[in-house]
Design a protein around this motif. Sequence first.
Motif, PDB file in Angstrom:
ATOM      1  N   TYR A 183       0.838  -1.204   0.000  1.00 56.86           N
ATOM      2  CA  TYR A 183       0.000   0.000   0.000  1.00 56.86           C
ATOM      3  C   TYR A 183       0.873   1.254   0.000  1.00 56.86           C
ATOM      4  N   TYR A 184       0.496   2.234  -0.821  1.00 53.21           N
ATOM      5  CA  TYR A 184       1.171   3.526  -0.794  1.00 53.21           C
ATOM      6  C   TYR A 184       0.622   4.333   0.380  1.00 53.21           C
ATOM      7  N   VAL A 185       1.550   4.851   1.195  1.00 49.90           N
ATOM      8  CA  VAL A 185       1.179   5.586   2.402  1.00 49.90           C
ATOM      9  C   VAL A 185       1.899   6.930   2.417  1.00 49.90           C
ATOM     10  N   LEU A 186       1.196   7.974   2.842  1.00 46.24           N
ATOM     11  CA  LEU A 186       1.799   9.295   2.983  1.00 46.24           C
ATOM     12  C   LEU A 186       2.843   9.260   4.095  1.00 46.24           C
ATOM     13  N   THR A 187       4.064   9.650   3.780  1.00 47.81           N
ATOM     14  CA  THR A 187       5.129   9.674   4.785  1.00 47.81           C
ATOM     15  C   THR A 187       5.516  11.092   5.177  1.00 47.81           C
ATOM     16  N   LYS A 188       5.211  12.067   4.308  1.00 47.31           N
ATOM     17  CA  LYS A 188       5.548  13.449   4.647  1.00 47.31           C
ATOM     18  C   LYS A 188       4.653  14.405   3.873  1.00 47.31           C
ATOM     19  N   ARG A 189       4.173  15.423   4.556  1.00 44.57           N
ATOM     20  CA  ARG A 189       3.406  16.495   3.906  1.00 44.57           C
ATOM     21  C   ARG A 189       3.948  17.835   4.389  1.00 44.57           C
ATOM     22  N   GLU A 190       4.357  18.657   3.432  1.00 47.77           N
ATOM     23  CA  GLU A 190       4.847  19.999   3.719  1.00 47.77           C
ATOM     24  C   GLU A 190       3.817  21.003   3.202  1.00 47.77           C
ATOM     25  N   ILE A 191       3.365  21.876   4.066  1.00 48.34           N
ATOM     26  CA  ILE A 191       2.341  22.863   3.716  1.00 48.34           C
ATOM     27  C   ILE A 191       2.923  24.262   3.897  1.00 48.34           C
ATOM     28  N   THR A 192       2.953  25.016   2.825  1.00 44.57           N
ATOM     29  CA  THR A 192       3.501  26.376   2.850  1.00 44.57           C
ATOM     30  C   THR A 192       2.392  27.370   2.514  1.00 44.57           C
ATOM     31  N   SER A 193       2.169  28.324   3.407  1.00 46.02           N
ATOM     32  CA  SER A 193       1.157  29.353   3.187  1.00 46.02           C
ATOM     33  C   SER A 193       1.836  30.623   2.681  1.00 46.02           C
ATOM     34  N   LYS A 194       1.262  31.195   1.611  1.00 43.71           N
ATOM     35  CA  LYS A 194       1.835  32.400   1.024  1.00 43.71           C
ATOM     36  C   LYS A 194       0.765  33.482   0.869  1.00 43.71           C
ATOM     37  N   GLU A 195       1.195  34.713   1.068  1.00 42.44           N
ATOM     38  CA  GLU A 195       0.358  35.872   0.771  1.00 42.44           C
ATOM     39  C   GLU A 195       1.195  36.868  -0.020  1.00 42.44           C
ATOM     40  N   ASN A 196       0.712  37.227  -1.198  1.00 45.12           N
ATOM     41  CA  ASN A 196       1.466  38.121  -2.101  1.00 45.12           C
ATOM     42  C   ASN A 196       2.861  37.566  -2.376  1.00 45.12           C
ATOM     43  N   ASP A 197       2.917  36.244  -2.611  1.00 45.33           N
ATOM     44  CA  ASP A 197       4.169  35.542  -2.928  1.00 45.33           C
ATOM     45  C   ASP A 197       5.167  35.519  -1.768  1.00 45.33           C
ATOM     46  N   GLU A 198       4.735  35.924  -0.590  1.00 49.25           N
ATOM     47  CA  GLU A 198       5.616  35.892   0.580  1.00 49.25           C
ATOM     48  C   GLU A 198       5.169  34.781   1.522  1.00 49.25           C
ATOM     49  N   VAL A 199       6.130  33.952   1.972  1.00 55.17           N
ATOM     50  CA  VAL A 199       5.818  32.849   2.871  1.00 55.17           C
ATOM     51  C   VAL A 199       5.412  33.399   4.235  1.00 55.17           C
ATOM     52  N   VAL A 200       4.239  32.994   4.710  1.00 53.97           N
ATOM     53  CA  VAL A 200       3.747  33.475   6.008  1.00 53.97           C
ATOM     54  C   VAL A 200       3.570  32.334   7.007  1.00 53.97           C
ATOM     55  N   GLY A 201       3.765  31.098   6.568  1.00 50.60           N
ATOM     56  CA  GLY A 201       3.632  29.968   7.489  1.00 50.60           C
ATOM     57  C   GLY A 201       4.054  28.668   6.838  1.00 50.60           C
ATOM     58  N   GLU A 202       4.632  27.772   7.631  1.00 51.45           N
ATOM     59  CA  GLU A 202       5.050  26.462   7.136  1.00 51.45           C
ATOM     60  C   GLU A 202       4.708  25.396   8.177  1.00 51.45           C
ATOM     61  N   LYS A 203       4.139  24.304   7.706  1.00 47.23           N
ATOM     62  CA  LYS A 203       3.813  23.176   8.571  1.00 47.23           C
ATOM     63  C   LYS A 203       4.354  21.905   7.917  1.00 47.23           C
ATOM     64  N   VAL A 204       4.880  21.002   8.727  1.00 45.20           N
ATOM     65  CA  VAL A 204       5.396  19.734   8.210  1.00 45.20           C
ATOM     66  C   VAL A 204       4.839  18.596   9.060  1.00 45.20           C
ATOM     67  N   PHE A 205       4.257  17.604   8.391  1.00 45.22           N
ATOM     68  CA  PHE A 205       3.749  16.403   9.050  1.00 45.22           C
ATOM     69  C   PHE A 205       4.568  15.220   8.540  1.00 45.22           C
ATOM     70  N   THR A 206       5.190  14.471   9.454  1.00 42.85           N
ATOM     71  CA  THR A 206       5.997  13.325   9.071  1.00 42.85           C
ATOM     72  C   THR A 206       5.443  12.059   9.722  1.00 42.85           C
ATOM     73  N   PHE A 207       5.244  11.016   8.915  1.00 36.86           N
ATOM     74  CA  PHE A 207       4.733   9.738   9.411  1.00 36.86           C
ATOM     75  C   PHE A 207       5.821   8.676   9.206  1.00 36.86           C
ATOM     76  N   SER A 208       6.205   8.007  10.290  1.00 34.39           N
ATOM     77  CA  SER A 208       7.291   7.033  10.228  1.00 34.39           C
ATOM     78  C   SER A 208       6.929   5.792  11.034  1.00 34.39           C
ATOM     79  N   ASN A 209       7.803   4.765  10.979  1.00 30.92           N
ATOM     80  CA  ASN A 209       7.573   3.520  11.702  1.00 30.92           C
ATOM     81  C   ASN A 209       6.175   2.978  11.409  1.00 30.92           C
ATOM     82  N   ILE A 210       5.806   2.982  10.124  1.00 34.49           N
ATOM     83  CA  ILE A 210       4.468   2.570   9.697  1.00 34.49           C
ATOM     84  C   ILE A 210       4.341   1.060   9.740  1.00 34.49           C
TER      85      ILE A 210
END
Length: 212
Positions: A183-210
């Motif tokens: 099964y294909y499983v999500l191991t990492k998701r990086e979320i970058t929020s931008k306003e007017n092309d400027e980064v205003v927030g970053e979140k990273v979710f990592t899933f391991s030892n599946i």
Amino acid sequence: MTQTLTAQDAFRAAYDNRYTWDKDFPGFTADVTFTHGEESHSGQVTIKPDMSFEVTGIEDEAAKKEIEGQLWEMTIHRVRRTFEESHGKNSFEFGEKDANGAQEIKVTGASMGNSYKIKNDTVTFVNRKIRNVIVNINTFETLDTDEGYLSLGYDSVYFDAETKEPQGGTTLFRDSFEKIDGYYVLTKREITSKENDEVVGEKVFTFSNIKF
């Protein structure tokens, strides 16, 4: 005699080409780490065969809700439903075709006003109204597996349904997957929020030892 492909046929082919977990999906457990700015939270997650899930080991309620939100996103896109179950009350018609070959599919019926773009049996763009907002999701990178495609890179923009004005800038998603026990499983998701092309927030979710 050549049979003409209808808009419903074309959209069904893209819908059926999505990667989903089959009826034998056994569920799994994993360690999770959520990083937001200088904050980091680690715990465990469980996704059950019926697609229900839980987060344990994290006391911070805001962090727990963030992880639960990602598990909901993960399961809602992996659950297998027939085309009729998801779109049986809708009708489809062709719209315009982009210069890059992406074909617009307009929706009428229960989801009137929604639209998609498809290319090579892949949904590359979604325009969907959700209550008082409209969300546009643009997919620009995919992983083609032997069992369907997975989105690796995509962004989303929200608009006010009445004024059509953008709300909250652009959110960019980068996903990584690993095939484990079939099964294909999500191991990492990086979320970058931008306003007017400027980064205003970053979140990273990592899933391991599946473990299934």
